[in-house]
Design a protein around this motif. Structure first.
Motif, PDB file in Angstrom:
ATOM      1  N   PHE A  36       0.855  -1.187   0.000  1.00 56.61           N
ATOM      2  CA  PHE A  36       0.000   0.000   0.000  1.00 56.61           C
ATOM      3  C   PHE A  36       0.885   1.228   0.000  1.00 56.61           C
ATOM      4  N   VAL A  37       0.545   2.177  -0.872  1.00 50.15           N
ATOM      5  CA  VAL A  37       1.311   3.403  -1.043  1.00 50.15           C
ATOM      6  C   VAL A  37       0.393   4.588  -0.781  1.00 50.15           C
ATOM      7  N   GLY A  38       0.835   5.501   0.075  1.00 50.25           N
ATOM      8  CA  GLY A  38       0.113   6.745   0.304  1.00 50.25           C
ATOM      9  C   GLY A  38       0.569   7.787  -0.687  1.00 50.25           C
ATOM     10  N   LEU A  39      -0.394   8.521  -1.257  1.00 50.72           N
ATOM     11  CA  LEU A  39      -0.093   9.587  -2.209  1.00 50.72           C
ATOM     12  C   LEU A  39      -0.576  10.904  -1.636  1.00 50.72           C
ATOM     13  N   GLY A  40       0.212  11.947  -1.823  1.00 53.39           N
ATOM     14  CA  GLY A  40      -0.190  13.266  -1.376  1.00 53.39           C
ATOM     15  C   GLY A  40       0.458  14.345  -2.217  1.00 53.39           C
ATOM     16  N   LEU A  80      -4.202  17.039  -1.259  1.00 55.97           N
ATOM     17  CA  LEU A  80      -5.051  15.978  -1.774  1.00 55.97           C
ATOM     18  C   LEU A  80      -4.298  14.693  -1.504  1.00 55.97           C
ATOM     19  N   ASN A  81      -5.029  13.673  -1.057  1.00 54.58           N
ATOM     20  CA  ASN A  81      -4.419  12.403  -0.680  1.00 54.58           C
ATOM     21  C   ASN A  81      -5.222  11.236  -1.227  1.00 54.58           C
ATOM     22  N   ALA A  82      -4.566  10.114  -1.350  1.00 55.19           N
ATOM     23  CA  ALA A  82      -5.187   8.848  -1.723  1.00 55.19           C
ATOM     24  C   ALA A  82      -4.255   7.735  -1.267  1.00 55.19           C
ATOM     25  N   VAL A  83      -4.741   6.510  -1.362  1.00 48.21           N
ATOM     26  CA  VAL A  83      -3.908   5.332  -1.114  1.00 48.21           C
ATOM     27  C   VAL A  83      -4.104   4.385  -2.286  1.00 48.21           C
ATOM     28  N   ALA A  84      -2.998   3.793  -2.738  1.00 50.35           N
ATOM     29  CA  ALA A  84      -3.030   2.812  -3.821  1.00 50.35           C
ATOM     30  C   ALA A  84      -2.620   1.447  -3.280  1.00 50.35           C
ATOM     31  N   GLU A  85      -3.275   0.434  -3.784  1.00 52.80           N
ATOM     32  CA  GLU A  85      -2.909  -0.955  -3.473  1.00 52.80           C
ATOM     33  C   GLU A  85      -2.188  -1.527  -4.682  1.00 52.80           C
ATOM     34  N   SER A 110      -7.964   4.371  -3.658  1.00 55.98           N
ATOM     35  CA  SER A 110      -9.068   5.040  -2.975  1.00 55.98           C
ATOM     36  C   SER A 110      -9.498   6.253  -3.787  1.00 55.98           C
ATOM     37  N   ARG A 111     -10.585   6.854  -3.356  1.00 50.56           N
ATOM     38  CA  ARG A 111     -10.941   8.149  -3.925  1.00 50.56           C
ATOM     39  C   ARG A 111      -9.973   9.183  -3.366  1.00 50.56           C
ATOM     40  N   LEU A 112     -10.075  10.399  -3.845  1.00 53.51           N
ATOM     41  CA  LEU A 112      -9.226  11.478  -3.355  1.00 53.51           C
ATOM     42  C   LEU A 112      -9.854  12.122  -2.124  1.00 53.51           C
ATOM     43  N   TYR A 113      -8.999  12.571  -1.232  1.00 51.30           N
ATOM     44  CA  TYR A 113      -9.413  13.271  -0.015  1.00 51.30           C
ATOM     45  C   TYR A 113      -8.689  14.609   0.038  1.00 51.30           C
ATOM     46  N   ARG A 114      -9.353  15.611   0.566  1.00 56.05           N
ATOM     47  CA  ARG A 114      -8.715  16.899   0.849  1.00 56.05           C
ATOM     48  C   ARG A 114      -8.456  16.922   2.348  1.00 56.05           C
ATOM     49  N   SER A 115      -7.201  17.248   2.721  1.00 55.29           N
ATOM     50  CA  SER A 115      -6.854  17.242   4.143  1.00 55.29           C
ATOM     51  C   SER A 115      -5.982  18.442   4.489  1.00 55.29           C
ATOM     52  N   ALA A 116      -6.099  18.842   5.736  1.00 51.41           N
ATOM     53  CA  ALA A 116      -5.239  19.898   6.253  1.00 51.41           C
ATOM     54  C   ALA A 116      -3.837  19.333   6.444  1.00 51.41           C
ATOM     55  N   PRO A 117      -2.813  20.154   6.226  1.00 51.49           N
ATOM     56  CA  PRO A 117      -1.451  19.682   6.491  1.00 51.49           C
ATOM     57  C   PRO A 117      -1.308  19.270   7.962  1.00 51.49           C
ATOM     58  N   VAL A 118      -0.582  18.197   8.204  1.00 53.17           N
ATOM     59  CA  VAL A 118      -0.322  17.720   9.561  1.00 53.17           C
ATOM     60  C   VAL A 118       1.151  17.979   9.852  1.00 53.17           C
ATOM     61  N   GLY A 119       1.409  18.777  10.883  1.00 53.25           N
ATOM     62  CA  GLY A 119       2.782  19.075  11.255  1.00 53.25           C
ATOM     63  C   GLY A 119       3.498  19.954  10.247  1.00 53.25           C
ATOM     64  N   ALA A 120       2.725  20.699   9.434  1.00 54.85           N
ATOM     65  CA  ALA A 120       3.323  21.541   8.406  1.00 54.85           C
ATOM     66  C   ALA A 120       2.357  22.655   8.045  1.00 54.85           C
ATOM     67  N   GLY A 121       2.872  23.639   7.330  1.00 54.50           N
ATOM     68  CA  GLY A 121       2.030  24.709   6.822  1.00 54.50           C
ATOM     69  C   GLY A 121       1.734  24.472   5.361  1.00 54.50           C
ATOM     70  N   GLY A 122       1.216  25.511   4.724  1.00 57.93           N
ATOM     71  CA  GLY A 122       0.937  25.414   3.296  1.00 57.93           C
ATOM     72  C   GLY A 122      -0.509  25.097   3.017  1.00 57.93           C
ATOM     73  N   PRO A 123      -0.835  25.006   1.721  1.00 56.10           N
ATOM     74  CA  PRO A 123      -2.219  24.725   1.332  1.00 56.10           C
ATOM     75  C   PRO A 123      -2.645  23.308   1.693  1.00 56.10           C
ATOM     76  N   ASP A 124      -3.960  23.066   1.633  1.00 52.92           N
ATOM     77  CA  ASP A 124      -4.481  21.724   1.863  1.00 52.92           C
ATOM     78  C   ASP A 124      -3.844  20.731   0.888  1.00 52.92           C
TER      79      ASP A 124
END
Length: 161
Positions: free
Chosen positions: A8-12, A57-62, A41-55
Motif C-alpha cells: 500500500f502506497v500513500g499519495l499526497g 489531496l491524498n489517496a492510497v493505492a494498493e 481510494s478516492r481522493l481526499y482533501r486534508s489539512a497539512p499535519v505538522g506543516a504549513g501550506g495549502p491543503d
C-alpha cells in the motif's frame, strides 16, 4: 521468480495541480516493472499535519508487486523526483509525496526504509483512504485517534485541484 506482495502506497500533493499530479502518479504506479495497480481510494482533501501550506489531496493505492521493498521505494522516489519533488525541509509543501505504508506483512527498520510506515496510525489522510481499500487494516480505534484532523472525501464528480 519472486512471489508478488501486496503493498500500500500513500499519495499526497499540495503544490501545483494536486489533482492532476495524483492522477498522473496513479497512472505511473500502474506502469512500474513487475507491479500491478490493484485499486486506489478516492481522493481526499486534508489539512497539512505538522506543516504549513495549502491543503493536500491524498489517496492510497494498493499494488501487487514482485519488486523488493527497497526497489519499490527507489521507484517511488524516482516518480516523486519526476514530478518535481524537492525536500528543502521536513514536512515541506510538495508537488508529490509517495510513502510506502505497508509491504505485505514485512517489518523493515533500516536507515532508508521503515515499514510499516512509522506514522501510519497518526494520520487521518492515510487511515481513511486505506480503510476504503482494506477495512481489516484500520480499526475504529485507529480512526477515533485521528478524529480531530480535518479531512473530507472529494465528490467523484468534482474537479480535484
Amino acid at each position: 521468480m519472486r512471489e508478488a506482495v501486496q503493498a500500500f502506497v500513500g499519495l499526497g500533493a499540495n503544490l501545483g495541480d494536486p489533482g492532476r499530479t495524483l492522477t498522473q502518479a496513479l497512472s505511473a504506479l500502474a506502469t512500474l516493472p513487475r507491479t500491478r495497480l490493484v485499486a486506489h481510494s478516492r481522493l481526499y482533501r486534508s489539512a497539512p499535519v505538522g506543516a504549513g501550506g495549502p491543503d493536500f489531496l491524498n489517496a492510497v493505492a494498493e499494488l501487487s508487486t514482485r519488486l523488493t521493498a527497497p526497489e519499490l521505494l527507489t521507484a517511488l522516489q524516482q516518480l516523486e523526483h519526476a514530478a518535481g519533488r524537492e525536500r528543502p525541509y521536513r514536512n515541506a509543501p510538495r508537488t508529490l509525496d509517495l510513502d510506502l505504508l505497508l509491504y505485505g506483512s514485512a517489518r523493515i527498520g533500516s536507515a532508508a526504509l521503515t515499514v510499516p510506515h512509522p506514522r501510519l496510525r497518526e494520520r487521518a489522510f492515510v487511515l481513511l483512504p486505506l480503510r476504503e481499500l482494506a477495512p481489516h487494516l484500520v480499526s475504529d480505534a485507529d480512526l477515533a485517534a485521528v478524529a480531530g484532523q480535518r479531512i473530507a472525501p472529494l465528490p467523484p464528480t468534482s474537479s480535484p485541484s
